[in-house]
Write a protein that holds these residues in place. Structure first.
Motif, mmCIF file in Angstrom:
data_model
loop_
_atom_site.group_PDB
_atom_site.id
_atom_site.type_symbol
_atom_site.label_atom_id
_atom_site.label_comp_id
_atom_site.label_asym_id
_atom_site.label_seq_id
_atom_site.Cartn_x
_atom_site.Cartn_y
_atom_site.Cartn_z
ATOM 1 N N GLU A 1 -1.495 52.933 33.312
ATOM 2 C CA GLU A 1 -1.640 54.222 32.628
ATOM 3 C C GLU A 1 -3.033 54.390 32.039
ATOM 4 O O GLU A 1 -3.615 55.494 32.101
ATOM 5 N N SER A 2 -3.591 53.335 31.484
ATOM 6 C CA SER A 2 -4.936 53.454 30.902
ATOM 7 C C SER A 2 -5.991 53.700 31.961
ATOM 8 O O SER A 2 -7.056 54.259 31.678
ATOM 9 N N ALA A 3 -5.683 53.307 33.213
ATOM 10 C CA ALA A 3 -6.625 53.540 34.313
ATOM 11 C C ALA A 3 -6.561 54.960 34.827
ATOM 12 O O ALA A 3 -7.393 55.355 35.655
ATOM 13 N N GLY A 4 -5.561 55.721 34.373
ATOM 14 C CA GLY A 4 -5.513 57.134 34.753
ATOM 15 C C GLY A 4 -4.338 57.547 35.614
ATOM 16 O O GLY A 4 -4.284 58.705 36.042
ATOM 17 N N ALA A 5 -3.380 56.664 35.863
ATOM 18 C CA ALA A 5 -2.216 57.047 36.658
ATOM 19 C C ALA A 5 -1.216 57.783 35.777
ATOM 20 O O ALA A 5 -0.864 57.313 34.700
ATOM 21 N N ALA A 6 -0.783 58.942 36.233
ATOM 22 C CA ALA A 6 0.207 59.733 35.501
ATOM 23 C C ALA A 6 1.593 59.388 36.041
ATOM 24 O O ALA A 6 2.131 60.058 36.922
ATOM 25 N N LEU A 7 2.167 58.324 35.526
ATOM 26 C CA LEU A 7 3.434 57.814 36.056
ATOM 27 C C LEU A 7 4.597 58.741 35.712
ATOM 28 O O LEU A 7 4.704 59.225 34.590
ATOM 29 N N GLU A 8 5.473 58.935 36.679
ATOM 30 C CA GLU A 8 6.708 59.682 36.440
ATOM 31 C C GLU A 8 7.810 58.757 35.929
ATOM 32 O O GLU A 8 8.614 59.154 35.080
ATOM 33 N N VAL A 9 7.855 57.553 36.481
ATOM 34 C CA VAL A 9 8.938 56.631 36.127
ATOM 35 C C VAL A 9 8.435 55.205 36.029
ATOM 36 O O VAL A 9 7.555 54.779 36.778
ATOM 37 N N ARG A 10 9.030 54.477 35.095
ATOM 38 C CA ARG A 10 8.832 53.043 34.944
ATOM 39 C C ARG A 10 10.233 52.448 35.007
ATOM 40 O O ARG A 10 11.121 52.925 34.292
ATOM 41 N N HIS A 11 10.450 51.441 35.845
ATOM 42 C CA HIS A 11 11.828 50.946 35.971
ATOM 43 C C HIS A 11 11.871 49.434 36.158
ATOM 44 O O HIS A 11 11.112 48.862 36.939
ATOM 45 N N LEU A 12 12.782 48.832 35.404
ATOM 46 C CA LEU A 12 12.908 47.380 35.348
ATOM 47 C C LEU A 12 14.365 46.915 35.392
ATOM 48 O O LEU A 12 14.635 45.805 35.824
ATOM 49 N N ALA A 13 15.294 47.766 34.968
ATOM 50 C CA ALA A 13 16.680 47.337 34.754
ATOM 51 C C ALA A 13 17.536 47.468 36.003
ATOM 52 O O ALA A 13 17.647 48.542 36.593
ATOM 53 N N ASN A 14 18.175 46.358 36.394
ATOM 54 C CA ASN A 14 19.196 46.376 37.440
ATOM 55 C C ASN A 14 20.555 46.588 36.784
ATOM 56 O O ASN A 14 20.636 47.012 35.622
ATOM 57 N N SER A 15 21.650 46.290 37.492
ATOM 58 C CA SER A 15 22.982 46.503 36.915
ATOM 59 C C SER A 15 23.162 45.743 35.606
ATOM 60 O O SER A 15 23.602 46.310 34.593
ATOM 61 N N ALA A 16 22.847 44.444 35.620
ATOM 62 C CA ALA A 16 23.072 43.628 34.428
ATOM 63 C C ALA A 16 22.270 44.137 33.244
ATOM 64 O O ALA A 16 22.790 44.259 32.122
ATOM 65 N N ALA A 17 20.999 44.446 33.472
ATOM 66 C CA ALA A 17 20.156 44.922 32.378
ATOM 67 C C ALA A 17 20.564 46.321 31.928
ATOM 68 O O ALA A 17 20.445 46.657 30.742
ATOM 69 N N THR A 18 21.050 47.134 32.840
ATOM 70 C CA THR A 18 21.546 48.454 32.450
ATOM 71 C C THR A 18 22.678 48.324 31.451
ATOM 72 O O THR A 18 22.755 49.084 30.473
#
Length: 408
Positions: free
Chosen positions: A193-210
């Motif tokens: 993000e600091s480099a200038g990318a305008a991210l729509e989504v960040r995702h890390l959670a699978n079923s267990a983490a959800t």
């Protein structure tokens, strides 16, 4: 079809499970992961059911799966695919408006080349290896690849719309690696993000983490097995504990029933010998149909559990290629053609995929995904006719092979 078994898939259960998952992650969108033919439930019918439950994204590991979803007319949801080798049909995926994960500098170069070839901007999610040691850019690689990605974004070849990673110990939410990977991921997000990318989504959670780690929900969660009603953390809670209902019931008819004396060997190598006069029943499915051979049984250790009437018995003897044998007991009254259930919802006390996993020494994910495509799928729930698995798969494959066309 005359096949004497079937996997009955409750599409309303899939929709309900997605609604439950949305409640567990109220601040995030839901990507229903439909890889591996929707964990054996049928790619297109399961995807439609997940969307009916409120999923707004679909996750397909293989590119052919992603293209099949588009060819089946699923043009509205965002679709992400992530597992491909050099030479994959990236141009077709870009034309089909499929989001692409990038896990290496070489993959980025191929995506950019494909986007320029078709004259369309590729939507890219940067996959970061935060500690799983599998697919993805290491943090050092990310720092090296990011400038090239931003240059391609500046000239319109791609848009950096997402960043993601996968947890190694999500099924143990207190494991120190969960916090460590979360920290590495947060650093990667800040870098991009600091480099200038305008991210729509960040995702890390699978079923267990959800279900167990709300701190890693971010903008999007990616449940897989939980969409189909199975607990990813059975040691912490059952499906019912998390508001989930198993969507697949694997059932068959007894092929033969016969009475045998005490001391009679059963199946290969006679690892099961009857201890009394009894009745044996043959179920016409075996390891070629997805029944795990590791769920074979002995008198001391019953095999995979099968519901017969209002009782449950274990597989007797070795699981064969296309049949298993049940010791129905001396008072059995079952007849050929009677229904038996290998696994289902468990609501009536019958066996579940998790029960089979315990006997076979594996996980419920493997139990449902290994049910052969030769076993017919029947769909119930969500009012209206749903094509059979064979018909929907053939249609999707034909559409994928023919290109995107008007279906998009």
């Amino acid at each position: 079809m005359s096949f004497p078994a079937r996997a009955v898939v409750d599409l309303s259960a899939i929709a309900s499970n997605v609604r439950s998952l949305r409640a567990h992650a109220p601040t995030a969108q839901v990507m229903a992961v439909v890889k591996a033919d929707a964990y054996g439930h049928g790619l297109v019918p399961a995807a439609r059911a997940a969307l009916a439950g409120g999923a707004t994204w679909l996750g397909a590991a293989q590119m052919d799966e992603a293209l099949a979803l588009r060819a089946a007319g699923l043009s509205e949801p965002r679709v992400l695919t992530w597992l491909y080798a050099p030479g994959a049909p990236l141009a077709r995926a870009i034309e089909a408006d499929v989001d692409l994960a990038v896990s290496s500098a070489a993959a980025l170069a191929e995506v950019v080349a494909a986007a320029r070839l078709v004259g369309r901007t590729a939507r890219v999610h940067l996959k970061v290896d935060t500690g799983l040691g599998r697919n993805g850019l290491t943090p050092a690689d990310l720092a090296d690849v990011l400038p090239a990605g931003l240059r391609a974004q500046a000239d319109g070849a791609l848009a950096l719309v997402g960043i993601w990673s996968h947890l190694a110990f999500a099924d143990e939410p207190d494991h120190p690696t969960v916090r460590a990977q979360h920290g590495v991921f947060a650093d990667a997000v800040r870098l991009v993000e600091s480099a200038g990318a305008a991210l729509e989504v960040r995702h890390l959670a699978n079923s267990a983490a959800t279900l167990t780690s709300p701190q890693v929900h971010y903008d999007l969660v990616r449940p897989g097995i939980a969409v189909y009603g199975l607990s990813p953390v059975p040691q912490l809670g059952s499906s019912a504990d998390f508001g989930l209902v198993p969507a697949m019931t694997f059932e068959a008819e007894l092929a033969t029933v016969k009475r045998v004396p005490a001391g009679h060997g059963v199946s290969y190598a006679h690892q099961y010998v009857t201890s009394r006069d009894t009745v044996l029943g043959v179920v016409p499915v075996g390891y070629a149909d997805g029944v795990p051979r590791h769920a074979s049984g002995t008198p001391e250790r019953p095999g995979g559990p099968v519901r017969v009437g209002d009782r449950t018995v274990g597989v007797a003897g070795r699981v064969c290629m296309d049949q298993v044998v049940l010791d129905l007991g001396p008072d059995a009254t079952e007849q050929p053609g009677d229904r038996v259930e290998l696994f289902g919802t468990g609501a009536d006390g019958g066996p579940t995929a998790e029960d089979w996993a315990r006997v076979a020494g594996t996980i419920s994910y493997e139990i449902v995904t290994r049910v052969s495509r030769g076993v017919p799928r029947e769909y119930v729930g969500l009012d209206g006719a749903v094509p059979s698995l064979a018909a929907s798969s053939a249609s999707a494959s034909a559409g994928a092979g023919a290109g995107t066309g008007a279906a998009l």
